[in-house]
Design an enzyme around this catalytic site. Sequence first.
Site, PDB file in Angstrom:
ATOM      1  N   HIS A  32      -9.952   0.771  -0.317  1.00  0.00           N
ATOM      2  CA  HIS A  32      -9.726   1.592   0.869  1.00  0.00           C
ATOM      3  C   HIS A  32     -10.978   1.512   1.741  1.00  0.00           C
ATOM      4  O   HIS A  32     -12.062   1.945   1.331  1.00  0.00           O
ATOM      5  CB  HIS A  32      -9.498   3.052   0.469  1.00  0.00           C
ATOM      6  CG  HIS A  32      -8.083   3.366   0.103  1.00  0.00           C
ATOM      7  ND1 HIS A  32      -7.509   2.936  -1.070  1.00  0.00           N
ATOM      8  CD2 HIS A  32      -7.137   4.085   0.760  1.00  0.00           C
ATOM      9  CE1 HIS A  32      -6.254   3.378  -1.126  1.00  0.00           C
ATOM     10  NE2 HIS A  32      -5.998   4.081  -0.029  1.00  0.00           N
TER      11      HIS A  32
ATOM     12  N   GLY B   3      -9.954   7.710  -1.780  1.00  0.00           N
ATOM     13  CA  GLY B   3     -10.576   9.002  -1.561  1.00  0.00           C
ATOM     14  C   GLY B   3     -11.352   8.987  -0.256  1.00  0.00           C
ATOM     15  O   GLY B   3     -11.375   7.982   0.460  1.00  0.00           O
TER      16      GLY B   3
ATOM     17  N   HIS C 141       0.858  -1.199   0.000  1.00  0.00           N
ATOM     18  CA  HIS C 141       0.000   0.000   0.000  1.00  0.00           C
ATOM     19  C   HIS C 141       0.888   1.242   0.000  1.00  0.00           C
ATOM     20  O   HIS C 141       1.303   1.736   1.048  1.00  0.00           O
ATOM     21  CB  HIS C 141      -0.914  -0.017   1.231  1.00  0.00           C
ATOM     22  CG  HIS C 141      -2.017   0.997   1.171  1.00  0.00           C
ATOM     23  ND1 HIS C 141      -3.343   0.658   1.267  1.00  0.00           N
ATOM     24  CD2 HIS C 141      -2.001   2.346   1.030  1.00  0.00           C
ATOM     25  CE1 HIS C 141      -4.084   1.747   1.191  1.00  0.00           C
ATOM     26  NE2 HIS C 141      -3.286   2.793   1.052  1.00  0.00           N
TER      27      HIS C 141
ATOM     28  N   HIS D 107       1.212   4.984  -2.364  1.00  0.00           N
ATOM     29  CA  HIS D 107       0.644   5.819  -3.418  1.00  0.00           C
ATOM     30  C   HIS D 107       1.748   6.523  -4.185  1.00  0.00           C
ATOM     31  O   HIS D 107       2.575   7.213  -3.588  1.00  0.00           O
ATOM     32  CB  HIS D 107      -0.315   6.852  -2.823  1.00  0.00           C
ATOM     33  CG  HIS D 107      -1.577   6.264  -2.282  1.00  0.00           C
ATOM     34  ND1 HIS D 107      -2.741   6.212  -3.020  1.00  0.00           N
ATOM     35  CD2 HIS D 107      -1.860   5.703  -1.083  1.00  0.00           C
ATOM     36  CE1 HIS D 107      -3.698   5.646  -2.291  1.00  0.00           C
ATOM     37  NE2 HIS D 107      -3.184   5.322  -1.107  1.00  0.00           N
TER      38      HIS D 107
ATOM     39  N   GLU E 104     -10.658   3.066   7.363  1.00  0.00           N
ATOM     40  CA  GLU E 104      -9.608   4.004   7.746  1.00  0.00           C
ATOM     41  C   GLU E 104     -10.261   5.139   8.532  1.00  0.00           C
ATOM     42  O   GLU E 104     -10.230   5.173   9.752  1.00  0.00           O
ATOM     43  CB  GLU E 104      -8.886   4.546   6.518  1.00  0.00           C
ATOM     44  CG  GLU E 104      -7.782   5.539   6.844  1.00  0.00           C
ATOM     45  CD  GLU E 104      -7.143   6.143   5.607  1.00  0.00           C
ATOM     46  OE1 GLU E 104      -6.092   6.783   5.756  1.00  0.00           O
ATOM     47  OE2 GLU E 104      -7.683   5.992   4.493  1.00  0.00           O
TER      48      GLU E 104
ATOM     49  N   ASP F  26       1.550   9.136  -6.107  1.00  0.00           N
ATOM     50  CA  ASP F  26       1.465  10.586  -5.966  1.00  0.00           C
ATOM     51  C   ASP F  26       1.652  11.051  -4.525  1.00  0.00           C
ATOM     52  O   ASP F  26       1.608  12.250  -4.246  1.00  0.00           O
ATOM     53  CB  ASP F  26       0.145  11.121  -6.525  1.00  0.00           C
ATOM     54  CG  ASP F  26      -1.073  10.435  -5.928  1.00  0.00           C
ATOM     55  OD1 ASP F  26      -0.910   9.392  -5.262  1.00  0.00           O
ATOM     56  OD2 ASP F  26      -2.200  10.927  -6.135  1.00  0.00           O
TER      57      ASP F  26
ATOM     58  N   ASP G 111       1.821   3.969   2.902  1.00  0.00           N
ATOM     59  CA  ASP G 111       0.735   4.811   2.414  1.00  0.00           C
ATOM     60  C   ASP G 111       1.290   5.928   1.536  1.00  0.00           C
ATOM     61  O   ASP G 111       1.322   5.799   0.328  1.00  0.00           O
ATOM     62  CB  ASP G 111      -0.102   5.366   3.568  1.00  0.00           C
ATOM     63  CG  ASP G 111      -1.488   5.800   3.128  1.00  0.00           C
ATOM     64  OD1 ASP G 111      -1.869   5.511   1.980  1.00  0.00           O
ATOM     65  OD2 ASP G 111      -2.211   6.419   3.932  1.00  0.00           O
TER      66      ASP G 111
END
Length: 360
Positions: free
Chosen positions: A206, A179, A22, A24, A209, A26, A298
């Site tokens: 996701h 998101g 996991h 990202h 969380e 970006d 993350d």
Amino acid sequence: MSERVDVPVSDLVRRAPKVLLHDHLDGGLRPATVAEIAAEVGHPLPAAPEALGDWFVEACDSGSLERYIATFEHTIAVMQRREDLVRVARECVEDLAEDGVVYAEVRWAPEQHLAGGLSLEEAVDAVQEGFRAGERAAGGRIVVRQILTAMRHQARSREIAELAVRYRDEGVCGFDIAGAEAGYPPTRHLDAFEYLHRENAHFTIHAGEAFGLPSIWEALQWCGADRLGHGVRIIDDIEVDGSGRAHLGRLAAYVRDKRIPLELCPTSNLQTGAAPSLVEHPIGLLTELRFRVTVNTDNRLMSGTSMSRELQQLVDALGWGARELRLVAVNAMKSSFLPFDERLAIIEQVLKPAYAELGA
């Protein structure tokens, strides 16, 4: 304003091979890269180049997932040209390899990288080119695959799911939605998940969380997720009595019984308020109860972190040793979206020999 404490990495953590599920794309840029590309494309930044890394971390230490997500405006803005996607992807692999990661699944949302005129396919090709260049630069020490993400507040999930299937033999191993969870349940994207099931494709969601058990339940029982992105709120279905004995609710028992992987991200969970502290983070109890726990970064830029830092914090806070580091690495490799024989080869030829030398 929070103060990020430096975490010295021990020899144990430095030498331990790491598996990352996991992360990202970006959310893992080098601050210098953000600054350089922003200057080229004319995107205004909220801090001077030398202070940019600290700004991202401080902005994300708010306890709010929504504010955390808002910082991505600045990284996505510098990932719109083909050459910039290639660069960011290559640097991502180089940084992970330098940190001792031997296998990684890096997720990103192609639909957010089209402002420069790229098509979805061109964007995926650019990231793939960067990943392959990074693997070559690392001398074969790391394998990296893409997970294509759809944004849960948008309506392109079926299109992105079809893209993931189309590219699954060309570096893409799975699909995800991401998101803000509140107000955007995964069931809004059932068409995409049903399509992926029909195509025998892998996906993670996701869930659990910022939102609680209903998010996890929908991701599993309505959508059929293979893994839970975060899933930390499964702790809400576990009660520890006065004698220290844990009692699992029906959903928690199902997650454990089915060996559903939890993509836990300790530092990120603290930043978004999903956990109060590392000592109190559910990862300790979930590991003791033998859930399929994995440790992840993350967003390395937003959390000022790395896999080594995440693991070292758990060594320091929870007393983890080589045995626990081996457990989460093997858990992650077992849970990856690679074909079984490729997973097994990394476990048997890379993880087990290295951890045997570390005494695990």
